[in-house]
Motif scaffolding. Structure first.
Motif, PDB file in Angstrom:
ATOM      1  N   LEU A  11       1.125  -1.130  -0.138  1.00  0.00           N
ATOM      2  CA  LEU A  11      -0.042   0.032   0.066  1.00  0.00           C
ATOM      3  C   LEU A  11       1.226   1.357   0.327  1.00  0.00           C
ATOM      4  CD1 LEU A  11      -3.129   0.020   2.513  1.00  0.00           C
ATOM      5  CD2 LEU A  11      -3.442   0.251  -0.496  1.00  0.00           C
ATOM      6  N   HIS A  12       2.185   1.422   1.133  1.00  0.00           N
ATOM      7  CA  HIS A  12       2.636   2.635   1.290  1.00  0.00           C
ATOM      8  C   HIS A  12       3.544   2.725  -0.342  1.00  0.00           C
ATOM      9  CE1 HIS A  12       5.322   4.641   3.433  1.00  0.00           C
ATOM     10  NE2 HIS A  12       6.259   4.305   2.905  1.00  0.00           N
ATOM     11  N   ALA A  13       4.460   1.534  -1.193  1.00  0.00           N
ATOM     12  CA  ALA A  13       4.306   1.562  -2.558  1.00  0.00           C
ATOM     13  C   ALA A  13       3.589   2.370  -3.496  1.00  0.00           C
ATOM     14  CB  ALA A  13       5.166   0.329  -2.974  1.00  0.00           C
ATOM     15  N   ILE A  14       1.928   1.514  -3.265  1.00  0.00           N
ATOM     16  CA  ILE A  14       1.274   1.776  -4.494  1.00  0.00           C
ATOM     17  C   ILE A  14       1.267   3.211  -4.119  1.00  0.00           C
ATOM     18  CG2 ILE A  14      -1.336   2.265  -4.536  1.00  0.00           C
ATOM     19  CD1 ILE A  14      -0.442  -1.391  -4.069  1.00  0.00           C
ATOM     20  N   CYS A  15       0.859   3.792  -3.148  1.00  0.00           N
ATOM     21  CA  CYS A  15       0.779   5.679  -2.965  1.00  0.00           C
ATOM     22  C   CYS A  15       1.461   6.572  -3.288  1.00  0.00           C
ATOM     23  CB  CYS A  15       0.366   5.849  -1.364  1.00  0.00           C
ATOM     24  SG  CYS A  15      -1.545   5.036  -1.215  1.00  0.00           S
ATOM     25  N   ALA A  16       3.221   5.740  -3.407  1.00  0.00           N
ATOM     26  CA  ALA A  16       4.015   7.046  -3.470  1.00  0.00           C
ATOM     27  C   ALA A  16       3.675   6.430  -5.192  1.00  0.00           C
ATOM     28  CB  ALA A  16       5.285   6.336  -3.045  1.00  0.00           C
ATOM     29  N   VAL A  17       2.853   4.903  -5.948  1.00  0.00           N
ATOM     30  CA  VAL A  17       3.476   5.655  -7.410  1.00  0.00           C
ATOM     31  C   VAL A  17       2.636   6.485  -7.691  1.00  0.00           C
ATOM     32  CG1 VAL A  17       2.746   4.226  -9.536  1.00  0.00           C
ATOM     33  CG2 VAL A  17       4.189   3.515  -7.701  1.00  0.00           C
ATOM     34  N   ILE A  18       1.275   6.942  -7.234  1.00  0.00           N
ATOM     35  CA  ILE A  18       0.335   7.444  -7.724  1.00  0.00           C
ATOM     36  C   ILE A  18       0.010   8.693  -7.032  1.00  0.00           C
ATOM     37  CG2 ILE A  18      -2.522   8.545  -7.100  1.00  0.00           C
ATOM     38  CD1 ILE A  18      -2.967   5.170  -6.332  1.00  0.00           C
ATOM     39  N   TRP A  19       1.460   9.342  -6.210  1.00  0.00           N
ATOM     40  CA  TRP A  19       1.222  10.689  -5.906  1.00  0.00           C
ATOM     41  C   TRP A  19       2.441  11.118  -6.431  1.00  0.00           C
ATOM     42  CZ3 TRP A  19       2.965  13.336  -0.247  1.00  0.00           C
ATOM     43  CH2 TRP A  19       3.135  14.642  -0.399  1.00  0.00           C
ATOM     44  N   VAL A  20       3.449  10.053  -7.048  1.00  0.00           N
ATOM     45  CA  VAL A  20       4.371  10.698  -7.372  1.00  0.00           C
ATOM     46  C   VAL A  20       4.357  11.134  -9.224  1.00  0.00           C
ATOM     47  CG1 VAL A  20       7.670  10.837  -7.836  1.00  0.00           C
ATOM     48  CG2 VAL A  20       6.053  10.360  -5.590  1.00  0.00           C
ATOM     49  N   GLY A  21       4.110   9.566  -9.515  1.00  0.00           N
ATOM     50  CA  GLY A  21       3.462   9.244 -11.142  1.00  0.00           C
ATOM     51  C   GLY A  21       2.994  10.387 -11.662  1.00  0.00           C
ATOM     52  N   GLY A  22       1.885  10.710 -10.608  1.00  0.00           N
ATOM     53  CA  GLY A  22       0.768  11.774 -10.747  1.00  0.00           C
ATOM     54  C   GLY A  22       1.685  13.285 -11.234  1.00  0.00           C
ATOM     55  N   MET A  23       2.262  13.347 -10.690  1.00  0.00           N
ATOM     56  CA  MET A  23       2.929  14.890 -10.082  1.00  0.00           C
ATOM     57  C   MET A  23       3.981  15.222 -11.649  1.00  0.00           C
ATOM     58  SD  MET A  23       3.561  16.032  -6.125  1.00  0.00           S
ATOM     59  CE  MET A  23       4.488  14.843  -6.535  1.00  0.00           C
ATOM     60  N   PHE A  53      -7.619  14.700  -9.430  1.00  0.00           N
ATOM     61  CA  PHE A  53      -5.858  14.036  -8.617  1.00  0.00           C
ATOM     62  C   PHE A  53      -6.010  14.584  -7.018  1.00  0.00           C
ATOM     63  CE2 PHE A  53      -1.391  14.952  -8.419  1.00  0.00           C
ATOM     64  CZ  PHE A  53      -1.099  13.969  -8.330  1.00  0.00           C
ATOM     65  N   PHE A  54      -6.387  15.433  -6.872  1.00  0.00           N
ATOM     66  CA  PHE A  54      -6.856  15.613  -5.229  1.00  0.00           C
ATOM     67  C   PHE A  54      -6.425  15.063  -5.017  1.00  0.00           C
ATOM     68  CE2 PHE A  54      -4.583  20.651  -6.326  1.00  0.00           C
ATOM     69  CZ  PHE A  54      -3.853  19.812  -6.737  1.00  0.00           C
ATOM     70  N   ILE A  55      -8.406  14.414  -5.308  1.00  0.00           N
ATOM     71  CA  ILE A  55      -8.368  13.514  -3.487  1.00  0.00           C
ATOM     72  C   ILE A  55      -7.949  12.098  -3.884  1.00  0.00           C
ATOM     73  CG2 ILE A  55     -10.222  11.600  -4.633  1.00  0.00           C
ATOM     74  CD1 ILE A  55     -12.067  13.533  -5.635  1.00  0.00           C
ATOM     75  N   TRP A  56      -6.967  12.004  -5.108  1.00  0.00           N
ATOM     76  CA  TRP A  56      -5.898  10.912  -4.663  1.00  0.00           C
ATOM     77  C   TRP A  56      -4.834  10.935  -3.624  1.00  0.00           C
ATOM     78  CZ3 TRP A  56      -7.719   5.713  -5.481  1.00  0.00           C
ATOM     79  CH2 TRP A  56      -8.647   6.360  -6.426  1.00  0.00           C
ATOM     80  N   VAL A  57      -3.976  12.467  -3.950  1.00  0.00           N
ATOM     81  CA  VAL A  57      -3.699  13.272  -3.098  1.00  0.00           C
ATOM     82  C   VAL A  57      -3.735  12.680  -1.638  1.00  0.00           C
ATOM     83  CG1 VAL A  57      -1.581  14.782  -2.618  1.00  0.00           C
ATOM     84  CG2 VAL A  57      -2.243  14.483  -4.808  1.00  0.00           C
ATOM     85  N   TRP A  58      -4.941  13.583  -1.150  1.00  0.00           N
ATOM     86  CA  TRP A  58      -5.425  13.206  -0.298  1.00  0.00           C
ATOM     87  C   TRP A  58      -5.082  11.851   0.509  1.00  0.00           C
ATOM     88  CZ3 TRP A  58      -5.859  16.696   3.421  1.00  0.00           C
ATOM     89  CH2 TRP A  58      -5.641  18.201   2.903  1.00  0.00           C
ATOM     90  N   ILE A  59      -5.491  10.488  -0.028  1.00  0.00           N
ATOM     91  CA  ILE A  59      -6.035   9.438   0.033  1.00  0.00           C
ATOM     92  C   ILE A  59      -4.429   9.364   0.527  1.00  0.00           C
ATOM     93  CG2 ILE A  59      -6.174   7.308  -1.074  1.00  0.00           C
ATOM     94  CD1 ILE A  59      -8.390   8.111  -2.081  1.00  0.00           C
ATOM     95  N   ALA A  60      -3.682   9.554  -0.326  1.00  0.00           N
ATOM     96  CA  ALA A  60      -2.112   9.601   0.029  1.00  0.00           C
ATOM     97  C   ALA A  60      -1.048   9.825   1.087  1.00  0.00           C
ATOM     98  CB  ALA A  60      -0.927   9.831  -1.611  1.00  0.00           C
ATOM     99  N   ILE A  61      -1.513  11.218   0.764  1.00  0.00           N
ATOM    100  CA  ILE A  61      -1.060  11.473   2.248  1.00  0.00           C
ATOM    101  C   ILE A  61      -1.365  11.385   3.466  1.00  0.00           C
ATOM    102  CG2 ILE A  61      -0.088  14.030   1.344  1.00  0.00           C
ATOM    103  CD1 ILE A  61      -2.505  15.489   2.701  1.00  0.00           C
ATOM    104  N   ILE A  62      -2.563  10.100   3.462  1.00  0.00           N
ATOM    105  CA  ILE A  62      -3.085   9.977   5.250  1.00  0.00           C
ATOM    106  C   ILE A  62      -2.180   8.354   4.884  1.00  0.00           C
ATOM    107  CG2 ILE A  62      -4.975   9.084   6.204  1.00  0.00           C
ATOM    108  CD1 ILE A  62      -6.581  10.777   4.983  1.00  0.00           C
TER     109      ILE A  62
END
Ligand code: HEM
Length: 155
Positions: A11-23, A53-62
């Protein structure tokens, strides 16, 4: 066999992929591709992109810090026994979260107001501030992924 920690690190790696990949996609691919659009279309499109995109960033930063702390206290023991790479990842991660919160509640909020009012010069100015913060967070994110993924192999 899947143990709970393997789910947490995934989950940690997936959130990193979504946030950093999205940016990375927004900054490196989408931004230069929209150069030919007129300001009203371009700024309205960015508004829609950010809203989604920011909905996903909120999920990632939690999930990123929560899963990171679970890993530190369940896999590594505590911060004292964690490697240098975990400390660097922790500091960079919290800095990225702080920058996102600033972006969300300052330039992005003003940007949305300006787009709703069809004040395109103001919206363009706030978009420029968002762009600067996203460029910093993309670099910090890539550095954090590099450190998080490679740190355990450091001597
Ligand atoms: C906010 C605080 C954070 C903490 C406490 C934390 C903690 C951790 C820990 C303990 C590990 C396992 C390290 C090991 O076993 O050697 C890890 C792995 C990792 N972290 Fe973080 N982390 C945080 C934020 C971030 C952020 C913001 C990113 C990226 C944007 C990130 C990306 C990664 C990556 C890519 C891995 C390697 C996953 C793998 O392939 O095994 N971390 N993190």
């Amino acid at each position: 066999m899947l143990n709970p920690l393997s789910i947490i690190i995934a989950l940690h790696a997936i959130c990193a992929v979504i946030w950093v990949g999205g940016m990375f996609f927004a900054y490196v691919i989408l931004r230069p591709s929209l150069g030919t659009l007129e300001p009203p279309q371009r700024l309205t499109l960015w508004n829609t992109v950010f809203t989604r995109f920011f909905i996903w960033v909120w999920i990632a930063i939690i999930i990123l810090p929560a899963s990171g702390y679970l890993l530190v206290f369940n896999q590594l023991g505590n911060f004292q026994s964690a490697g240098l790479h975990v400390h660097i990842m922790h500091i960079l991660g919290l800095t990225m979260v702080g920058l996102f919160l600033f972006l969300y509640f300052s330039p992005y909020r003003h940007f949305r107001v300006a787009v709703a009012a069809k004040d395109w010069p103001q919206a363009a100015q706030h978009l420029n501030s968002i762009r600067r913060v996203v460029s910093i967070n993309t670099l910090l994110g890539l550095a954090t992924v590099f450190i998080g993924a490679s740190g355990r192999f450091w001597i």
